[in-house]
Design a protein around this motif. Structure first.
Motif, PDB file in Angstrom:
ATOM      1  N   GLU A 272     -34.587  16.924  69.407  1.00 38.94           N
ATOM      2  CA  GLU A 272     -34.391  17.826  68.280  1.00 38.94           C
ATOM      3  C   GLU A 272     -33.816  17.076  67.080  1.00 38.94           C
ATOM      4  O   GLU A 272     -34.157  17.340  65.938  1.00 38.94           O
ATOM      5  N   MET A 273     -32.956  16.115  67.386  1.00 39.27           N
ATOM      6  CA  MET A 273     -32.304  15.393  66.308  1.00 39.27           C
ATOM      7  C   MET A 273     -33.270  14.496  65.557  1.00 39.27           C
ATOM      8  O   MET A 273     -33.230  14.394  64.347  1.00 39.27           O
ATOM      9  N   ILE A 274     -34.161  13.855  66.299  1.00 39.01           N
ATOM     10  CA  ILE A 274     -34.926  12.764  65.693  1.00 39.01           C
ATOM     11  C   ILE A 274     -36.324  13.173  65.226  1.00 39.01           C
ATOM     12  O   ILE A 274     -36.906  12.518  64.365  1.00 39.01           O
ATOM     13  N   SER A 275     -36.856  14.297  65.737  1.00 42.09           N
ATOM     14  CA  SER A 275     -38.291  14.554  65.542  1.00 42.09           C
ATOM     15  C   SER A 275     -38.635  15.365  64.308  1.00 42.09           C
ATOM     16  O   SER A 275     -37.815  16.124  63.786  1.00 42.09           O
ATOM     17  N   ASP A 276     -39.894  15.223  63.884  1.00 45.92           N
ATOM     18  CA  ASP A 276     -40.479  16.144  62.926  1.00 45.92           C
ATOM     19  C   ASP A 276     -41.378  17.131  63.649  1.00 45.92           C
ATOM     20  O   ASP A 276     -41.351  18.315  63.383  1.00 45.92           O
TER      21      ASP A 276
END
Lengths: 321, 323
Positions: free
Chosen positions: A219-223
């Motif tokens: 959730e933190m890193i994705s688009d």
């Protein structure tokens, strides 16, 4: 946005077991009919539990494995039929970061040689030029040039992963496939490496394919995120849609199973029954039917078709038509 | 609830590489466990949390490790001075353990029934047939749908989640007072982890036993435990009830650890992280062991080691800032 990578109906099976005549008698269906596009500059994550085919998908993209059927286009070029020799120059634009930092570094090579090796293959730089690049990269990933002469065993896990990242960056790749890059690291080190990946993406306008089982990290890193189950992509959506309006029953269960580090947080948990079925004999209908609460008769009989339920939000489930 | 089931006092465990040289893996560890309580023991790899549990269970015999100081008092008896026979009686009986790797902690060449019956017969006066019946009953309790079939299986025929259920059933088979669970769900997938945690909570409620849950996953701690002990580099740095630990952590390490875990739904892009890495056991910094990574560290922190002191009636902390 420009499409950098595109998978169309990609499938991969592995033979297991042998008949008397030495022919394989069973197949593991690791990746089934997987399609998605990855756009320039984004982080596209593939999540799922062990055995769902996410790592195999990563290897198919990098052409470390050849698919049985389907097409993979990278930067406008179809790569599925390429030989390893033809593929080699393409790999300059497509590098990989592995899960086990210790296992992916040759223990008998110095850090400078490890990092410089891709330059030896992909460029005509002389030694001094290569060492310049090495020293610059060591600085970028948070190590220093004094580390260049050391061997991998002299570093901690987090530092080894930084070396792995530096090596992936040497040839200025467009796409980085990161296969569980932080799951072997300690909690306090995970955040360091995640932040590093985030900064590098901004600095070098990288595209990431991020493979992980950890939904909080994703959730933190994705688009955008694709959820895999039993070799199938069951849901693909931009991050906000997936986390706030997940549609597939498996995605819902997966999200509700993540333990939240907040004792005051109470949520309704969906406990799935049973285990992940074997990928040798795939279920005839929906791959998730056996564990699904909303399972209907047609789910057992027919594979659901992938539909775009709202813009950018794809789901394969008989509930959504 | 106020009765103490387990008291660990000033425990020190050293690992000897030769007669004279050793590394101290666990030092000055003291804590208590009440009846019916789930306590979390949290820390990163190498912080001594597993060695603490092995020291309590007296399972260091075949390693270079030895408890060189302290007391482990279980139900009023000091286990460190108890005879081998007494230990054998307690271990697997009123105190049992589940391990991280369910696959490698089951004997691969024995069917499940033999492995389970062995323990039950050792600790009770049941006959083999009765023990088998009991094993089947416990397997049903841990949510195995077809216990008779599983009893006849070998471990390799079971999935990871199933083997962990069998391990839990085995640990539960003699109604233990204390269950030590060393990273029981780390090797499992999230949906299976949710199943196992739910199961452990249910069994704990039914039997009223205490659980010492060893984990590095703060999410699991928040969900399961009522009290938490945080270890860093072989020592306890903070101890508090779970709401207070997450709501108002006092030790800079605990603060950093909690901040560096991504939380589902928080929407952050960059996490605060703790710089540096865990110190090597053989070259511990003098003074506070966290000082080299601590943003508040002063000269005093680098030279003198703080004690674990109570900062209020519920919370203990090992930091010069709080003394």
């Amino acid at each position: 946005m420009e499409k950098i990578l595109s998978l169309k109906n990609v499938s991969k099976t592995f033979p297991v077991g042998k008949t008397l005549l030495g022919k394989p008698d069973k197949f593991v269906h690791a990746v089934n009919n997987v399609s998605f596009d990855v756009y320039q500059g984004e982080t596209f994550s593939i999540v799922g539990e062990s055995g769902c085919g996410k790592s195999t998908t990563g290897r198919l993209i990098n052409h470390l494995l050849a698919p049985d059927s389907g097409e993979i286009h990278f930067m406008g070029k179809e790569i599925t039929k390429l030989t390893q020799d033809e593929m080699r120059p393409m790999r300059k634009d497509m590098q990989m970061i592995f899960q086990d930092p210790a296992g992916s570094l040759n223990p008998r090579m110095r850090v400078e040689d490890l990092i410089a090796e891709p330059l030896l293959i992909h460029t005509n730089m002389n030694k001094a030029e290569r060492m310049n690049v090495v020293n610059e990269l060591l600085g970028i990933v948070g190590l220093s040039s004094k580390h260049a002469k050391r061997y991998p065993h002299e570093f901690s896990g987090g530092q080894k992963q930084r070396i792995g990242i530096a090596r992936a960056l040497t040839v200025n790749p467009k796409l980085i496939i990161a296969d569980e890059p932080i799951s072997a690291l300690d909690v306090s080190i995970q955040a360091q490496v995640l932040n590093l990946l985030h900064n590098l993406q901004e600095k070098f306008s990288l595209t990431y394919v991020f493979i992980s089982h950890d939904l909080s990290v994703v959730e933190m890193i994705s688009d955008r995120i694709a959820v895999m189950y039993l070799g199938f992509v069951v849901e693909t959506a931009p991050k906000e849609l997936l986390y706030q309006n997940s549609l597939h029953p498996y995605t819902k269960a997966l999200l509700s199973a993540v333990p939240i580090p907040d004792p005051g947080h109470h949520k309704e948990r969906i406990i799935l029954e049973g285990d992940i079925p074997s990928t040798i004999d795939l279920p005839k209908g929906c791959p998730f039917a056996a564990r699904c609460r909303a399972c209907k008769p047609e789910c057992l009989e027919q594979r659901p078709v992938t539909r775009e339920v709202e813009p950018g939000h794809f789901v394969s489930c008989h509930l959504y038509k | 609830m106020s009765e103490k089931l387990l008291k660990v006092k000033d425990l020190r465990t050293e690992f000897f590489s030769s007669k004279k040289s050793s590394v101290v893996a666990v030092d000055e560890v003291s804590f208590e466990l009440e009846k019916g309580e789930i306590v979390g023991l949290v820390g990163e790899s190498g912080c001594g949390k597993s060695v603490t549990s092995l020291s309590i269970m007296q399972l260091l015999k075949d390693t270079p490790g030895r408890v060189t100081k302290g007391e482990v008092i279980f139900e009023g008896k000091n286990l460190l001075t108890a005879s081998k026979k007494e230990i054998l009686n307690i271990r697997g009986g009123s105190m049992s353990m589940i391990f991280q790797e369910p696959m490698s902690s089951l004997n691969p060449s024995m069917r499940i029934d033999r492995q389970m019956i062995e323990g039950i017969c050792l600790h009770t006066s049941l006959s083999k047939a009765e023990a088998r019946e009991r094993a089947a009953k416990i397997l049903t309790q841990v949510g195995i749908p077809d216990p008779q079939r599983v009893l006849k299986n070998y471990p390799h025929q079971l999935s990871g989640g199933m083997s962990q259920r069998v391990m839990i059933a085995m640990a539960m088979s003699c109604n233990p007072q204390l269950l030590i669970a060393d990273e029981p769900t780390t090797a499992l997938d999230v949906t299976i982890q949710a199943q196992i945690l739910e199961l452990m909570k249910k069994i704990q409620k039914e039997q009223g036993m205490s659980i010492l849950l060893i984990t590095h996953d703060l999410g699991v701690v928040a969900e399961m435990c009522s009290r938490v002990i945080v270890m860093y580099a072989g020592k306890i740095v903070e101890e508090a009830p779970v709401e207070i630990l997450f709501g108002n952590p006092t030790h800079p390490y605990t603060q950093g650890l909690i901040a560096s875990v991504p939380k589902l739904g928080s929407g952050v892009k960059v996490l605060p992280s703790i710089p540096g890495s865990v110190p090597d056991l053989s070259s511990m910094p003098t003074g506070c062991r966290f000082a080299p990574r601590c943003k508040y560290a002063s000269e005093k922190c680098r030279q003198q080691e703080p004690e674990l002191v109570a900062v209020n009636d519920k919370q203990k902390c090992r930091c010069w800032l709080k003394q």
